[in-house]
Structure formats: C-alpha cells, structure tokens
Scaffold this active site. Sequence first.
Site: not given
Length: 311
Positions: A49, A298
Amino acid sequence: MELITIDQVRAAARRVAPLAVRTPLLPCPWYEGDLWLKPESLQPVGAFKIRGAANALALLDDAARAGGVVTHSSGNHGQALAYAARAEGVACTVVVPEGAPEVKVAAMRGFGARIVSAAPEDRQSVAEALAAEHGAHLIPPFDHPDVLAGQGTVGLEIVADLPEPDVVLVPVGGGGLASGVATAVRSLSPFTKVVGVQPELAADAAESLGAGRLITWEPERTRRTIADGVRVGLSELTFAHLHKRLDGMLTVTEEEIRAAMGTLLRRARLVAEPSGALAVAAVLSGRAPQGRTVAVVSGGNVDPELLRAVL
C-alpha cells in the site's frame, strides 16, 4: 470509464522510489514447480500500500497538503498513508472499521495518524464527512487512478526481474493492486496471465467478474474470512480495470489460507498476513494455472496471536 495507462505507472515509479522498497523476486526451491514470490511484506509499512499512498500524496499541491489527508482503511492503506504523510509533514486521519486488527491500528498511531473508529459499512461516509468538515484531502485506499498507478509499480518490477512470466497471481480486495499490476504486466508482457485470488468467504470480485457487473457483498458476509485486508469490495473504477485486464479469478478456503501462511513462514522465511498469503494459497491448492508463476505476497501485518494460532 477511463483506465490508467502504463505511462502513468512508469511516472508513479519515479515518485514512489524515495519511500517504497524495490522488493526482490524470491525463488522457491522448496516448491516442485517454477514459483517466485514478490514479497511486498518487506515494505517499510509491511504491505504494498505504500506505493499507491506515496504516489497519490506526491501529486497533491501545497494547498491540498496544508489541509491534511484523510482515508478509510482496515489497516495497511492507513499505515501507508500515515507513513508517507509523516515523511512529508502532512497531517493524517484514518477512519478504521470497528474490529480492525489492533496490530494495524497501533502501527497507524505509531506513524502519527489520528484514528477515528466507525462501523464497517460507514467508514467511507465518515471519512468523506471528516474531509469536508476539516478541509482535508481524501485519499481512498483504492478508488483513485493515482493510487492504482502507484500499485502498478509492483507489476513493473515483476516484469523487469522476470521477463514474460506465464502467470502472475495477485490478491484481490478492493482491486487496486490487481488493477495496477494487470495494467503494467499486460502492457509489458501481453502473453502473461494475470489472475486474481480471493477467499471463498469474500468472493464478491469473483462473482462480479463472472456476472459481468459489479456485485457488492454486505460486511456481514465478508467479515467471516480470516483475511481482513480483502473484506472490502470493488469500486466501479477497479471493476472496470479488472473486467478489461484480468485473465480470471480463483478462490481459496480458510484452511488453504492458513496453510499458506505456515508454508511461507517455514519454507520461505516470510511472515504473511492472511490476505498476503492468498496468492500462495492458490498455488498450493493446485488450482492455479501452470507455468513460471509469480505470487504476490501483498502484506505481512499479522496479529501475533493469530499467527501463533495458525501455526
């Protein structure tokens, strides 16, 4: 609806370089097939992110920065925006859903964010109201082209390090990562299949793409999964990207997610949160396409108690 381009992703790569780590591709000699891991869990905030947050923040002018930034997040985007905002001297407020993992909330506070709690179904509206009330700029976790372009830098790096992979597997929640990665990979390696992965208990994107229209699951359904980072659904923007550029979707069970977390820790020496283990869970399940495969890990912001229970 206008989709982001490879040129936007390339421009984002220059902007995010000061804050985001260029993560390596790790081979997996412990796996029988040709598997490589893209460990975004090694980012300074523990997840991919940082790329989207840094790109979106870098594109704000001085007037927008002066009012601060606001977002809504279950943890990883909030951490990323708080980290980037602190580096730029910008005030940051994060609206978190009730029940968000405390390890993520504590990290957001540690990066200087003001935390506001809201019901899961209200977090976006609360963030929008706070932005309007305080004259702050809203940077959503995925529903913005600047955020998607930043996440796409993951795909740029994959193809640079492993030209023409057969398959790239990407976790899907709001769809920002998969939108950006699919844009970059399909532009640079047209024959590579980019496939999204979701939990069976939060498979709204898989259902949406199968039906050819956006379908939203209620929070009561998606909160059943252990993978808290992908409990949010697609937006019109990310649905448009995935509908056009993704080659397919796979779903995995809760047991497969837990098993993948354990395998990543024991065999790859990587700590992965449940959402971060989705792509590897698809590989280990045997349902992923065959060939030279890159699985995006991720994120690694897992609650220690949950990790202990999984192991």
